[in-house]
Design a protein around this motif. Structure first.
Motif, mmCIF file in Angstrom:
data_model
loop_
_atom_site.group_PDB
_atom_site.id
_atom_site.type_symbol
_atom_site.label_atom_id
_atom_site.label_comp_id
_atom_site.label_asym_id
_atom_site.label_seq_id
_atom_site.Cartn_x
_atom_site.Cartn_y
_atom_site.Cartn_z
ATOM 1 N N HIS A 186 10.852 7.535 3.794
ATOM 2 C CA HIS A 186 10.601 6.354 3.206
ATOM 3 C C HIS A 186 10.641 6.596 1.638
ATOM 4 O O HIS A 186 10.268 7.663 0.909
ATOM 5 N N ILE A 187 11.528 5.591 1.036
ATOM 6 C CA ILE A 187 11.897 5.669 -0.510
ATOM 7 C C ILE A 187 11.251 4.471 -1.321
ATOM 8 O O ILE A 187 11.423 3.439 -0.893
ATOM 9 N N CYS A 188 10.750 4.813 -2.392
ATOM 10 C CA CYS A 188 10.650 3.744 -3.276
ATOM 11 C C CYS A 188 11.686 3.769 -4.356
ATOM 12 O O CYS A 188 12.253 4.812 -4.986
ATOM 13 N N VAL A 189 12.242 2.530 -4.685
ATOM 14 C CA VAL A 189 13.433 2.413 -5.596
ATOM 15 C C VAL A 189 13.137 1.638 -6.796
ATOM 16 O O VAL A 189 12.420 0.525 -6.688
ATOM 17 N N HIS A 204 14.491 -0.042 -10.393
ATOM 18 C CA HIS A 204 16.001 -0.280 -10.889
ATOM 19 C C HIS A 204 15.711 0.229 -12.560
ATOM 20 O O HIS A 204 14.761 0.047 -12.952
ATOM 21 N N ARG A 205 16.882 0.494 -12.957
ATOM 22 C CA ARG A 205 17.041 1.029 -14.266
ATOM 23 C C ARG A 205 16.481 0.049 -15.335
ATOM 24 O O ARG A 205 15.546 0.712 -16.245
ATOM 25 N N GLU A 206 16.688 -1.128 -15.008
ATOM 26 C CA GLU A 206 16.044 -2.148 -16.286
ATOM 27 C C GLU A 206 14.685 -2.200 -16.249
ATOM 28 O O GLU A 206 13.855 -2.325 -17.299
ATOM 29 N N ASP A 207 14.015 -2.082 -15.072
ATOM 30 C CA ASP A 207 12.683 -2.187 -15.081
ATOM 31 C C ASP A 207 12.083 -0.730 -15.927
ATOM 32 O O ASP A 207 11.147 -0.680 -16.427
ATOM 33 N N VAL A 208 12.575 0.400 -15.328
ATOM 34 C CA VAL A 208 11.931 1.579 -15.834
ATOM 35 C C VAL A 208 12.478 1.710 -17.355
ATOM 36 O O VAL A 208 11.470 2.087 -18.318
ATOM 37 N N GLN A 209 13.524 1.202 -18.026
ATOM 38 C CA GLN A 209 13.736 1.506 -19.299
ATOM 39 C C GLN A 209 12.794 0.577 -20.150
ATOM 40 O O GLN A 209 12.499 0.945 -21.336
ATOM 41 N N ALA A 210 12.442 -0.502 -19.453
ATOM 42 C CA ALA A 210 11.500 -1.498 -20.283
ATOM 43 C C ALA A 210 10.158 -0.675 -20.505
ATOM 44 O O ALA A 210 9.474 -0.896 -21.488
ATOM 45 N N GLU A 233 4.674 -3.079 -8.531
ATOM 46 C CA GLU A 233 5.153 -4.374 -8.293
ATOM 47 C C GLU A 233 6.720 -4.412 -8.490
ATOM 48 O O GLU A 233 7.374 -4.979 -7.940
ATOM 49 N N TYR A 234 7.289 -3.410 -9.361
ATOM 50 C CA TYR A 234 8.682 -3.196 -9.614
ATOM 51 C C TYR A 234 9.352 -2.667 -8.275
ATOM 52 O O TYR A 234 10.451 -2.803 -8.279
ATOM 53 N N ALA A 235 8.628 -1.836 -7.822
ATOM 54 C CA ALA A 235 9.152 -0.639 -6.908
ATOM 55 C C ALA A 235 9.492 -1.430 -5.672
ATOM 56 O O ALA A 235 8.910 -2.383 -4.967
ATOM 57 N N ARG A 236 10.928 -1.037 -5.018
ATOM 58 C CA ARG A 236 11.190 -1.701 -3.749
ATOM 59 C C ARG A 236 11.336 -0.538 -2.814
ATOM 60 O O ARG A 236 11.972 0.378 -2.872
ATOM 61 N N PRO A 237 10.604 -0.780 -1.482
ATOM 62 C CA PRO A 237 10.589 0.224 -0.483
ATOM 63 C C PRO A 237 11.911 0.163 0.361
ATOM 64 O O PRO A 237 12.372 -0.894 0.487
ATOM 65 N N THR A 238 12.360 1.520 0.855
ATOM 66 C CA THR A 238 13.535 1.659 1.449
ATOM 67 C C THR A 238 13.374 2.618 2.625
ATOM 68 O O THR A 238 12.622 3.630 2.171
ATOM 69 N N HIS A 252 0.837 -1.185 -0.058
ATOM 70 C CA HIS A 252 -0.094 -0.050 0.092
ATOM 71 C C HIS A 252 0.838 1.227 -0.085
ATOM 72 O O HIS A 252 0.616 2.094 -0.876
ATOM 73 N N GLU A 253 2.036 1.291 0.722
ATOM 74 C CA GLU A 253 2.832 2.301 0.802
ATOM 75 C C GLU A 253 3.512 2.736 -0.456
ATOM 76 O O GLU A 253 3.704 3.669 -0.873
ATOM 77 N N VAL A 254 4.017 1.426 -1.166
ATOM 78 C CA VAL A 254 4.411 1.743 -2.336
ATOM 79 C C VAL A 254 3.498 2.150 -3.377
ATOM 80 O O VAL A 254 3.992 3.065 -4.417
#
Length: 242
Positions: free
Chosen positions: A115-118, A120-126, A38-43, A13-15
């Motif tokens: 709280h950060i959402c990360v 990655h380059r490969e996922d966004v480039q797609a 789904e791609y984003a990773r919470p940090t 939910h946060e992401v």
């Protein structure tokens, strides 16, 4: 087991909230937004913790969900020069989307617990290949930041401390619509005196002296360290250089 499921659901939910508030993404179709979530990773970062350092490989897009991130560079003598502040909805690391060997040229540090959402380059480039509108919006933001940075660097190099501070306060001012006779207003400073000094290329002591000088001239009142009452708007904006 139920606790774990609840925790994972809460993170998801946060992401989701993080992704949906970003201007470069929130115009996309619902199914694409769900894919991004789904791609984003919470940090999570504690205050003072670094998100990245200068010289490290730039391989992700970082989106601020909660908190605040300071972007700064270090001079040869180790002095910080604040470049910009990232608030919820802002992002950094966009250059990695267009270059496979990009490195960070600055530091990113949590000014508050954040709280950060990360992504990655490969996922966004797609996604960029499928949705060129994302790339266009990112380039628009990069261009806007570049113009702001060039303007800021020019001011720090050529304008007196008084004028730098006045121009910064002017940027915070919002007169009521249709009321050009407004004589005073309260400004809430988004930066601490130390951060403001770093951003304006001076010392906290100089910032304090300038605020005191403006106050003695009857232009402002220092209500608190974070609140300034502008008593004479026109007088402040026309206040002369040192």
């Amino acid at each position: 087991m139920n606790h774990c499921t609840h925790h994972e659901g809460s993170q998801q939910h946060e992401v989701s909230l993080c992704i949906y508030k970003v201007p470069i993404f929130n115009h996309l179709a619902e199914d694409t937004m769900r894919l991004l979530v789904e791609y984003a990773r919470p940090t999570f970062l504690h205050k003072g913790e670094l998100l990245y350092r200068s010289g490290e490989q730039d391989n992700a897009l970082y989106i601020v969900h909660k908190g605040r991130i300071s972007i700064y560079q270090l001079s040869q003598d180790g002095k910080q020069q604040l470049i910009r502040i990232l608030n919820p909805g802002d992002f950094t690391g966009e250059l990695t989307l267009f270059s496979g060997d990009a490195v960070h040229e600055d530091y990113a540090e949590a000014a508050l617990d954040s709280h950060i959402c990360v992504l990655h380059r490969e996922d966004v480039q797609a996604l960029l290949a499928q949705y060129p509108s994302i790339a266009i919006k990112i380039l628009e933001e990069v261009s806007r930041r570049l113009m702001q940075t060039q303007s800021h660097v020019s001011k720090v190099a050529t304008v007196s401390i008084s004028r730098r501070l006045i121009m910064y306060l002017e940027g915070l001012m919002q007169k009521p619509d249709g009321n050009e006779e407004a004589e005073e207003l309260i400004l809430t400073l988004p930066l601490s005196r130390r951060e403001l000094a770093s951003y304006l290329g001076t010392s906290p002591e100089s910032i304090s002296r300038k605020f005191t000088e403006f106050e003695q001239e009857g232009l402002i009142e220092q209500v608190s360290p974070k609140k300034i009452r502008v008593i004479d708007i026109d007088g402040l904006l026309m206040y002369g250089d040192e």
